[in-house]
Write a protein that holds these residues in place. Structure first.
Motif, mmCIF file in Angstrom:
data_model
loop_
_atom_site.group_PDB
_atom_site.id
_atom_site.type_symbol
_atom_site.label_atom_id
_atom_site.label_comp_id
_atom_site.label_asym_id
_atom_site.label_seq_id
_atom_site.Cartn_x
_atom_site.Cartn_y
_atom_site.Cartn_z
ATOM 1 N N ALA A 1 13.510 29.714 -2.063
ATOM 2 C CA ALA A 1 14.166 30.313 -3.235
ATOM 3 C C ALA A 1 13.932 31.819 -3.246
ATOM 4 O O ALA A 1 13.576 32.412 -4.270
ATOM 5 N N LYS B 1 12.862 21.662 -6.159
ATOM 6 C CA LYS B 1 13.107 22.982 -6.725
ATOM 7 C C LYS B 1 14.319 23.678 -6.115
ATOM 8 O O LYS B 1 14.806 24.668 -6.678
ATOM 9 N N ASN C 1 3.566 29.590 -8.598
ATOM 10 C CA ASN C 1 3.734 29.111 -9.964
ATOM 11 C C ASN C 1 2.395 29.268 -10.683
ATOM 12 O O ASN C 1 1.413 28.656 -10.269
ATOM 13 N N GLY D 1 11.712 32.475 -6.298
ATOM 14 C CA GLY D 1 11.137 31.448 -7.151
ATOM 15 C C GLY D 1 11.958 31.179 -8.396
ATOM 16 O O GLY D 1 13.135 31.560 -8.489
ATOM 17 N N TYR E 1 8.801 26.530 -3.308
ATOM 18 C CA TYR E 1 9.693 27.626 -3.693
ATOM 19 C C TYR E 1 10.034 28.574 -2.543
ATOM 20 O O TYR E 1 10.774 29.538 -2.742
#
Length: 478
Positions: free
Chosen positions: A295, A322, A261, A409, A292
């Protein structure tokens, strides 16, 4: 002539309310004085009338004014009959320290809280349709709560720590036991406790730039110095790290190596291995921030640093925020016994331990069949949303915006042509009903922006991309 600061950290309606309160307290507007009409003030300051109405409502809630139809807005007589001035000037206390975080980020969050019809491409969370609400409802129906509702273990509910140990081995290749896991109210609390309990004011901490940790107030609030780590588009450059650690006397590194991020970058395996070697040889711990990692758009998520750590240098922090639901407020830290004991003691002083209900639900969710199905669904949806956002941006901003294609992400990191002012771009976006985060929030930057594809629906992604393009062109014309 005083006027509200459009770029200031305080919302404009509160600036206006505070301005009139100061004038009232100082006697410039005695009891019974008539305040200017809303329309007049709105025109004078070039604001929406709704902002003035909100400011006057704030003053009324403080007991400072009376509003009566047909007689205007007046300074209250009753308030000042009781007391000539407030007993405590809270403004003095609040002005002693600046509000935490970036002013631009606070402005984005303020706009998001208004609940207006905006496309939110700034929020760091899943869209509502990806939150597994039906799974949560079914788990609560089928498995009644048996845990006592007293104060719980400050280290975290034992069944949740057991479930996390199984989850970490199965999904992140991290070996952990219930004893080596410390449950937190999200990653932010883990980082706060690390900063307060394991470091001292004046210590230097290495962080990636750009990164979320640059925008967070957690490290500066603990009196820590942040040092930018040497990095390129492939992540941290380990070959330059040893010299920086010695030069700046770094006490800790805080990294987000998987789908970082805001950039979405992932540190390659070779660099991970060398990074661990350098940190171990110099005795510098690494905090691995991994919200993340699961993801991922591909079948195999990146292997965490913690799974490769054979010398015990990594504190591993993660969260369900998340990949499941931020409202669960379930995060964790994996580390040595001494660290767990220290952080647990500090946690108990803060809030007497975590809340039983979300921890109980998180444990049931992780141990259920729902979790794996939910994870597959989220990963497919995020991949489709990311592709849709890139397609829409290419259609509207071909040649004016470039971006790094993420492999996972929640974010798309884009670079804009022309050197547009971040504040101006954000203002134009707010006018058009689209929220995003300017790249300058995450560190010294020229013309980047972070767009979240996880939060908006597919329909809103198309609308948001069009509005963002309009905002960019309007900001570029000035």
């Amino acid at each position: 002539m005083w006027k509200p600061d459009r770029l200031g950290p305080v919302p404009m309606y509160r600036q206006i309310a505070d301005y009139f309160e100061r004038r009232i307290v100082l006697g410039e507007l005695p009891p019974g004085s008539i305040l200017p009409p809303e329309r007049k003030l709105a025109g004078q300051w070039q604001l929406n009338r709704s902002t003035i109405i909100q400011a006057y409502e704030e003053l009324r809630s403080r007991g400072l004014i009376d509003r009566r139809k047909g007689s205007g807005t007046r300074v209250s007589l009753r308030k000042w009959e009781e007391s000539p001035k407030p007993a405590v000037d809270w403004q003095v206390y609040t002005e002693q320290s600046s509000p935490p975080g970036s002013p631009l980020l606070r402005k984005v969050r303020e706009e998001a809280r208004k609940g207006a019809e905006v496309v939110d491409m700034a929020g760091s969370e899943l869209s509502e349709d990806l939150i597994p609400m039906e799974a949560f409802r079914q788990l609560m129906r089928e498995q009644p709560l048996t845990e006592p509702l007293g104060y719980t273990d400050p280290q975290g509910l034992y069944p949740l720590r057991e479930a996390l140990a199984v989850y970490l081995r199965a999904y992140r290749q991290v070996d952990a036991t219930a004893s080596s896991i410390f449950v937190t109210s999200g990653i932010q609390q883990a980082l706060y406790l690390i900063a307060r309990c394991l470091l001292r004011p004046g210590d230097a901490v290495g962080i990636e730039v750009p990164s979320y940790h640059y925008s967070s107030h957690v490290l500066p609030s603990a009196g820590l110095r942040t040092v930018a780590l040497p990095a390129d588009e492939a992540g941290i450059r380990p070959e330059e790290l040893a010299g920086l650690i010695r030069k700046d006397k770094l006490r800790m590194l805080i990294l987000n190596p998987a789908f970082q991020n805001p950039t979405g970058r992932t540190l390659c395996p070779d660099r991970r291995k060398r990074l661990l070697e350098v940190a171990a040889d110099l005795g510098v711990p690494i905090v691995e921030d991994d919200p993340y990692g699961l993801a991922a758009f591909r079948d195999e998520p990146p292997v965490p640093l913690k799974a490769m750590d054979t010398r015990g240098v990594v504190l591993y922090v993660g969260s369900l925020s998340k990949i499941a639901a931020p409202g669960l407020r379930t995060g964790w830290l994996v580390g040595p016994e001494a660290v767990i004991r220290q952080l647990s003691a500090a946690r108990q002083q803060m809030d007497m331990g975590p809340s039983v209900l979300p921890e109980w639900l998180s444990a049931r969710f992780l141990a259920s069949d729902f979790f794996h199905r939910h994870l597959l669904r989220v990963r497919r949806a995020l991949k489709l949303k990311s592709e849709l956002l890139m397609k829409e941006l290419n259609a509207h901003l071909q040649g004016e915006m470039t971006f790094e294609r993420p492999d996972g992400g929640l974010y798309l990191w884009g670079k804009l042509a022309g050197g547009v002012s971040a504040a101006r771009l954000l203002d134009e976006g707010i006018k058009r009903g689209v929220l995003f985060v300017p790249g300058s929030v995450f560190g010294p930057d020229s013309g980047h922006v972070r767009l979240t594809f996880a939060r908006p629906s597919k329909k809103d992604i198309a609308v948001g991309a069009a509005r963002f393009a309009e905002a960019f062109r309007a900001a570029s014309k000035r």
